[in-house]
Design an enzyme around this catalytic site. Structure first.
Site, short mmCIF file in Angstrom:
data_model
loop_
_atom_site.label_atom_id
_atom_site.label_comp_id
_atom_site.label_asym_id
_atom_site.label_seq_id
_atom_site.Cartn_x
_atom_site.Cartn_y
_atom_site.Cartn_z
N VAL A 121 3.76 0.45 10.38
CA VAL A 121 2.88 0.69 9.09
C VAL A 121 3.55 -0.51 7.92
O VAL A 121 2.77 -1.24 7.33
CB VAL A 121 3.06 1.96 8.50
CG1 VAL A 121 2.23 2.04 7.24
CG2 VAL A 121 2.52 2.93 9.52
N GLU A 122 4.96 -0.51 7.97
CA GLU A 122 5.32 -1.39 6.92
C GLU A 122 6.80 -1.93 7.34
O GLU A 122 7.34 -1.08 8.34
CB GLU A 122 5.64 -0.56 5.72
CG GLU A 122 4.75 -0.88 4.58
CD GLU A 122 3.52 0.32 4.58
OE1 GLU A 122 2.54 0.14 4.15
OE2 GLU A 122 4.02 1.40 4.98
N THR A 123 6.81 -3.22 6.99
CA THR A 123 8.34 -3.87 7.28
C THR A 123 8.89 -4.20 6.01
O THR A 123 8.21 -4.60 4.98
CB THR A 123 7.94 -5.15 8.20
OG1 THR A 123 7.55 -4.82 9.40
CG2 THR A 123 9.53 -5.64 8.12
N CYS A 133 6.10 1.14 -1.34
CA CYS A 133 5.99 2.11 -0.20
C CYS A 133 7.16 3.04 -0.14
O CYS A 133 8.14 2.56 -0.02
CB CYS A 133 5.81 1.16 1.08
SG CYS A 133 5.65 2.11 2.50
N HIS A 188 8.02 5.74 1.90
CA HIS A 188 8.71 5.78 3.21
C HIS A 188 9.55 4.46 3.70
O HIS A 188 10.66 4.80 4.10
CB HIS A 188 8.00 6.42 4.38
CG HIS A 188 7.16 5.19 5.07
ND1 HIS A 188 6.11 4.58 5.03
CD2 HIS A 188 7.76 4.40 6.22
CE1 HIS A 188 5.79 3.78 5.71
NE2 HIS A 188 6.89 3.78 6.72
#
Length: 320
Positions: A104-106, A130, A132
């Protein structure tokens, strides 16, 4: 040596190898320095090659961690990649890494003096915040790089964010996002596939549903969700074991469902505080992976999100 000489010469003449790669062939014993000169027409420079290899190793190898946030065990919570940078890298390279990770995210972390700068990329582009992935970055920095610290401050596109570590719990202080009540529409209910009792809009869309089971069993139409207002669509209802339950859908940023959306609780928690009259809430994200977010609203206009994290993997990634 003759066959290897012919191979290197062929690679160079046909553009498969650069002159630097031919230099590397000398250090590996594939050809001699004299043969290098014959192939390239240049004199062999050992000092230059050693410097180039050392520089590339330092700049092109990135330490990466994968952390599951809002959980204390792997294979649950919300996974995020955390890349620790020695030097700044281009936006283009950060985007490529995010796409390659398929998470979902880096998160990209770069130390600046006594503080750290953070940037987040999804498969579709950069985002300003973001929750998390912020927790994941705090977990990595405070457990592996700043072991003697219990408080850390990150510089983000959304401003400075402070994280406090209490044993294995991380507390993140966020601004409370403003919610504007809006009319419930047929488009909302068609996209979600359930009756909506209330709707609120900020950066994201918050939809209140009738009960916990409805949230758990929801099967929304992702294509129709992309046509609703708001970047992410959060749904919530009163919980039985927890104060509330929630799910977060984000097809607009490349992921159908966010397993646990920390930032979404800057909308969800204030809503339930008003309904329940509680300054401390426990929310359960009832996605397939699941996760728990502890929410404190002690200071006016602020939301403190608390959670644990678990390390899944650490490795070097090579981006040369």
């Amino acid at each position: 040596m003759a066959n290897k000489y012919g191979m290197v010469k062929c690679y160079f003449e046909h553009g498969l190898w650069s002159s630097n790669q031919v230099k590397d062939a000398v250090t590996k014993g594939l050809i001699t320095s004299e043969e290098y000169r014959e192939i390239t027409g240049e004199n062999f420079d050992v000092a230059y090659l050693k410097e180039r290899i050392s520089k590339n190793k330092k700049n092109k190898t990135i330490r990466q961690y994968i952390v599951d946030s809002f959980t204390d065990e792997v294979f649950s919570g919300n996974p995020a990649a955390v890349c620790i940078l020695n030097n700044p890298i281009s936006d283009e390279l950060m985007q490529k890494i995010a796409i390659e990770n398929r998470l979902v995210e880096t998160t990209f972390v770069l130390k600046k003096g006594n503080s750290y700068g953070l940037r987040w990329f999804t498969a579709k582009g950069e985002i300003d915040m973001c929750g998390h992935a912020l927790l994941a970055a705090a977990y990595v920095i405070l457990n592996f790089y700043e072991k003697n610290k219990e408080v850390i401050e990150f510089d983000t596109l959304d401003g400075k964010i402070t994280i406090i570590k209490n044993d294995d719990v991380f507390e993140m202080d966020f601004p409370q996002y403003q919610l504007k009540k809006i009319p419930v529409t047929e488009e909302m209910e068609e996209a979600i596939g359930a009756k909506v009792t209330e709707a609120y809009l900020g950066r994201d869309l918050l939809l209140v549903l009738e009960d916990e089971d409805t949230v758990i069993n929801l099967k929304p139409d992702m294509e129709k969700l992309t046509h609703l207002h708001g970047l992410i669509t959060h749904v919530t209802a009163r919980g039985s074991r927890y104060d509330c339950v929630a799910r977060s859908f984000s097809p607009k940023i490349g992921t159908d469902e966010d397993p646990v959306c920390g930032l979404g609780h800057c909308y969800i928690a204030p809503y339930w505080r008003e309904k329940l009259g509680q300054n401390v809430l426990v929310s359960r994200q009832v996605s397939k992976r699941g996760g728990t977010v502890y929410c404190k609203m002690i200071k006016e206009g602020r939301v403190r999100l608390c959670g644990k994290a678990a390390l899944y993997a650490e490795a070097d990634i090579y981006v040369d």
